[in-house]
Design a protein around this motif. Structure first.
Motif, PDB file in Angstrom:
ATOM      1  N   PRO A   7      15.562 -20.456 -31.297  1.00 48.27           N
ATOM      2  CA  PRO A   7      14.715 -19.338 -30.864  1.00 48.27           C
ATOM      3  C   PRO A   7      13.594 -19.813 -29.966  1.00 48.27           C
ATOM      4  O   PRO A   7      13.300 -21.009 -29.910  1.00 48.27           O
TER       5      PRO A   7
ATOM      6  N   GLN B 213       7.733 -19.831 -31.973  1.00 44.67           N
ATOM      7  CA  GLN B 213       6.846 -18.793 -32.493  1.00 44.67           C
ATOM      8  C   GLN B 213       5.524 -19.354 -33.004  1.00 44.67           C
ATOM      9  O   GLN B 213       4.705 -18.619 -33.519  1.00 44.67           O
ATOM     10  N   GLY B 214       5.335 -20.661 -32.916  1.00 47.92           N
ATOM     11  CA  GLY B 214       4.112 -21.246 -33.474  1.00 47.92           C
ATOM     12  C   GLY B 214       4.342 -21.694 -34.903  1.00 47.92           C
ATOM     13  O   GLY B 214       5.146 -21.105 -35.636  1.00 47.92           O
ATOM     14  N   ASP B 215       3.679 -22.765 -35.301  1.00 52.13           N
ATOM     15  CA  ASP B 215       3.835 -23.296 -36.651  1.00 52.13           C
ATOM     16  C   ASP B 215       2.600 -22.919 -37.456  1.00 52.13           C
ATOM     17  O   ASP B 215       1.498 -23.362 -37.171  1.00 52.13           O
ATOM     18  N   ALA B 216       2.800 -22.089 -38.466  1.00 50.15           N
ATOM     19  CA  ALA B 216       1.663 -21.648 -39.279  1.00 50.15           C
ATOM     20  C   ALA B 216       1.192 -22.771 -40.197  1.00 50.15           C
ATOM     21  O   ALA B 216      -0.001 -22.930 -40.449  1.00 50.15           O
ATOM     22  N   PHE B 217       2.144 -23.550 -40.713  1.00 47.32           N
ATOM     23  CA  PHE B 217       1.818 -24.590 -41.683  1.00 47.32           C
ATOM     24  C   PHE B 217       2.176 -25.949 -41.095  1.00 47.32           C
ATOM     25  O   PHE B 217       3.106 -26.062 -40.315  1.00 47.32           O
ATOM     26  N   THR B 218       1.460 -26.945 -41.519  1.00 43.39           N
ATOM     27  CA  THR B 218       1.785 -28.267 -41.022  1.00 43.39           C
ATOM     28  C   THR B 218       2.949 -28.847 -41.835  1.00 43.39           C
ATOM     29  O   THR B 218       3.201 -28.451 -42.963  1.00 43.39           O
ATOM     30  N   ALA B 219       3.684 -29.763 -41.203  1.00 44.13           N
ATOM     31  CA  ALA B 219       4.802 -30.440 -41.867  1.00 44.13           C
ATOM     32  C   ALA B 219       5.121 -31.624 -40.984  1.00 44.13           C
ATOM     33  O   ALA B 219       4.734 -31.647 -39.818  1.00 44.13           O
TER      34      ALA B 219
ATOM     35  N   GLU C  13      10.835 -33.489 -42.075  1.00 39.27           N
ATOM     36  CA  GLU C  13      10.969 -32.291 -42.933  1.00 39.27           C
ATOM     37  C   GLU C  13      11.388 -31.073 -42.122  1.00 39.27           C
ATOM     38  O   GLU C  13      12.216 -30.271 -42.557  1.00 39.27           O
ATOM     39  N   THR C  14      10.786 -30.958 -40.929  1.00 42.14           N
ATOM     40  CA  THR C  14      11.071 -29.805 -40.081  1.00 42.14           C
ATOM     41  C   THR C  14      12.537 -29.802 -39.657  1.00 42.14           C
ATOM     42  O   THR C  14      13.197 -28.764 -39.671  1.00 42.14           O
TER      43      THR C  14
ATOM     44  N   ILE D 140      15.173 -28.788 -42.391  1.00 47.07           N
ATOM     45  CA  ILE D 140      15.333 -27.349 -42.631  1.00 47.07           C
ATOM     46  C   ILE D 140      16.712 -26.869 -42.164  1.00 47.07           C
ATOM     47  O   ILE D 140      17.323 -25.997 -42.756  1.00 47.07           O
ATOM     48  N   GLY D 141      17.212 -27.500 -41.076  1.00 53.17           N
ATOM     49  CA  GLY D 141      18.505 -27.105 -40.525  1.00 53.17           C
ATOM     50  C   GLY D 141      19.678 -27.332 -41.458  1.00 53.17           C
ATOM     51  O   GLY D 141      20.757 -26.784 -41.252  1.00 53.17           O
TER      52      GLY D 141
ATOM     53  N   HIS E 266       1.993 -30.611 -35.835  1.00 57.81           N
ATOM     54  CA  HIS E 266       0.826 -30.093 -35.112  1.00 57.81           C
ATOM     55  C   HIS E 266       0.266 -31.090 -34.105  1.00 57.81           C
ATOM     56  O   HIS E 266      -0.579 -30.742 -33.299  1.00 57.81           O
ATOM     57  N   THR E 267       0.720 -32.360 -34.164  1.00 54.69           N
ATOM     58  CA  THR E 267       0.221 -33.348 -33.219  1.00 54.69           C
ATOM     59  C   THR E 267       1.167 -33.512 -32.027  1.00 54.69           C
ATOM     60  O   THR E 267       0.906 -34.313 -31.145  1.00 54.69           O
TER      61      THR E 267
ATOM     62  N   THR F 213      16.649 -29.707 -35.023  1.00 54.71           N
ATOM     63  CA  THR F 213      16.889 -28.851 -36.187  1.00 54.71           C
ATOM     64  C   THR F 213      18.206 -28.097 -36.028  1.00 54.71           C
ATOM     65  O   THR F 213      18.981 -27.947 -36.970  1.00 54.71           O
TER      66      THR F 213
END
Lengths: 334, 266
Positions: free
Chosen positions: B91, B94-100, B104-105, B108-109, B146-147, B160
């Motif tokens: 997609p 959409q922006g990442d609301a939470f850090t990870a 880990e990200t 998710i896939g 986030h970095t 992912t």
């Protein structure tokens, strides 16, 4: 993060939670040693002193400690779920007016003379559902614009609830006023039957854990969650309902206590990461332990005077929250 | 790996598909059969409905009319979980609301491949690390998302998707935020991947020249329901592209290849 490490952390938290409850059982006007607490809980009746300890621990302190634990766990879990639902680490049931709605329901029921705890619970639950319905009905969707709208709607509904609460307090007869005030600020002393709240907490946690990997997907955004096989709309409905039920239960059993639902999941996330399979049970246990300790302090620091525990958690929570906000502005605006 | 479908069933089939958004038609009567190792590029102006069409093909929203089948089954028959093993969507971010962290990200896939109480196994982690290496981010596995820069975040999103191991890849502006080097590297990677796995690729692109080079077929969305579909080397020409973008384009031939460049007033 793997299953073994998560299990280890949870075992440590279970031990810490047990310790917090035991501490709460030992502290008070009749100070008890850990051995005496143990004997009072599990020992046989022996002498006069033992029977007093047993009376104090089993009939006074244990229901109160367990109520505080359940309430803290419920609020922390509800807050963690709301944060996933809104994809916003600054969300909690209090900010969105759900506990305000529950308070309006419960106070209105008190004012109408509903005494039974079942009636109060039903009224608080109905109030929470109405507030939640209002907030989410008025602000659907998930873009950043609607999230702003959602928070704004929540703040407005919460302040509306605040006004309704103030109105009812001003109309309330003198003899009900003190009970209402204490209910509002949170009072575990009135809670005599912790079991329903504990059961709802256990059931809520089990349901949340059942969906925990889907919740992990939801934190990454609804589109990605849907393409990876989560039923996003059903999951959101479940989150709405579950968070509302948990909040209503907490607010009904102990009162509306601020900041547990916000700060505890936040701290757990900082310490353990954002994997909901670990975060949800960890926040629940930590929230329970924290409120048990706060309640113990509330009734013992200026004894025999009792402080409202909600005031204590807010006094701890506000600076912690502001510190997190200043320290990590990126969390809100990535 | 997901079980191979019977060879007769095409990866993705659209029959008589009609899609609209808020009453505005995107296209009518789309008949599309996506074959193994085939790449389809969707081109069109901003707001013409490319993302909406891609989401419809992903089964995330309902079509007005017509049928979509993945390996011969409708989304309704497959259910979301089986569908997630057959098609994957990249997609728009959409922006990442939470850090990870990055690993880990990417993990998710693996979700559609795990049963409810499973945690990611070492095999899953190996797949994730291979995907990170494929997009050139092997060293960033422990970094916080986030970095990352925009381009690095986009490559994490692609990793992912690779980890999901679908049969049909649906990419929404996969080149967003990528520098020239990584744009080409990503399209090369996807081409290699779908040829190795006999998978299919549908992607929304804005770079006409990369679309010409890296797609077998193109779907041109003109807006208001009009569209054209055909082989990239036949359909793509200056006249159609000028109409498509509402801006004159010129063709330059060089080394047996055609390059499309916009006319710019001196």
């Amino acid at each position: 993060m793997n299953r073994r490490r998560a299990r280890l952390i949870l075992i440590l938290l279970v031990i810490a939670s047990t310790c917090s409850v035991l501490f709460s059982l030992a502290v008070g006007s009749v100070a008890l040693t850990p051995v005496e607490v143990w004997a009072a809980l599990f020992g046989q009746a022996e002498n006069e002193g033992h029977n007093l300890a047993r009376e104090v621990v089993c009939n006074l302190r244990l229901p109160r400690a367990l109520s505080a634990f359940a309430c803290g766990g419920l609020l922390a879990l509800a807050g963690a779920l709301m944060q996933v639902l809104l994809r916003n680490p600054l969300a909690d049931p209090y900010v969105l007016g759900i506990s305000g709605g529950a308070a309006v329901g419960a106070l209105a029921a008190m004012l109408l003379g509903v005494g039974a705890s079942f009636g109060l619970g039903a009224a608080a639950f109905a109030g929470a559902l109405i507030a939640m319905g209002l907030v989410f009905g008025l602000a659907r969707g998930d873009g950043s614009w609607t999230q702003t709208r959602l928070l704004l709607t929540g703040v407005i509904v919460a302040s509306g609830c605040g006004a309704a609460v103030a109105l009812m307090l001003s109309l309330a007869p003198e003899q009900q006023l003190r009970g209402m005030l204490f209910w509002l600020m949170g009072d575990a002393g009135e809670a005599t039957a912790p079991m329903p709240a504990m059961l709802i907490l256990a059931a809520g946690l089990a349901i949340a854990l059942f969906f925990s990997r889907e919740l992990n997907l939801l934190t990454r955004g609804p589109v990605l969650a849907a393409t990876l096989g989560a039923n996003v709309s059903r999951l959101r409905l479940m989150l709405y309902f579950l968070a509302s039920l948990l909040t209503a239960t907490a607010v009904t059993s102990v009162g509306s206590i601020g900041f547990v639902g916000l700060v505890v999941p936040h701290l757990a996330r900082l310490a353990l990461g954002n994997d909901q399979r670990l975060l949800l049970p960890a926040a629940t246990l930590a929230g329970g332990a924290l409120l048990t300790l706060a309640d113990t302090l509330a009734r013992s620091v200026v004894a025999p005077q009792q402080l409202p525990v909600g005031v204590l958690t807010a006094l701890i929570g506000v600076p912690v929250f502001l510190f997190l906000l200043v320290r990590a502005p990126r969390l809100e605006h990535p | 790996m997901s079980a191979a479908p019977p060879p007769s069933a095409p990866l993705l089939t659209c029959r008589d598909l009609a899609v609209s958004i808020a009453g505005r038609p995107i296209l009518h009567n789309l008949n599309l059969v996506l074959h193994p190792a085939e790449r389809l590029a969707i081109l069109g102006r901003n707001g013409v409905g490319k993302t909406t069409l891609l989401h419809t093909l992903s089964g995330l929203r309902a079509a007005d009319r017509g049928e979509i089948e993945l390996s011969g089954d409708s989304y309704a028959r497959l259910g979301p979980r089986c569908a997630a093993r057959l098609r994957g969507l990249l997609p728009q971010h959409q922006g990442d609301a939470f850090t990870a962290n990055v690993l880990e990200t990417v993990l998710i896939g693996r979700h559609p491949h795990l049963s409810r109480w499973d945690w990611e196994s070492e095999a899953d982690e190996r797949i994730a690390r291979e995907a990170l290496a494929a997009v050139g981010l092997a060293e960033l596995a422990t970094r916080s998302i986030h970095t990352l820069s925009g381009g690095e975040r986009q490559r994490v999103a692609l990793a992912t998707l690779l980890v999901q191991q679908p049969r049909v890849y649906l990419l929404d502006e996969p080149l967003a935020h990528l520098d020239l080097n990584h744009q080409v590297a990503m399209l090369e990677l996807m081409t290699r991947r779908i040829r190795a796995d006999d998978a299919g690729l549908v992607m929304v692109l804005h770079d006409v020249n990369l679309a010409a080079r890296y797609s077998d077929r193109v779907l041109l969305l003109y807006g208001d329901g009009e569209f054209e579909m055909g082989d990239s080397d036949k359909v793509l020409d200056a006249k159609r592209l000028s109409r498509l973008y509402g801006h004159p384009l010129r063709v330059i031939e060089e080394g047996g290849r055609r390059w499309f460049v916009p006319e710019i007033a001196a």
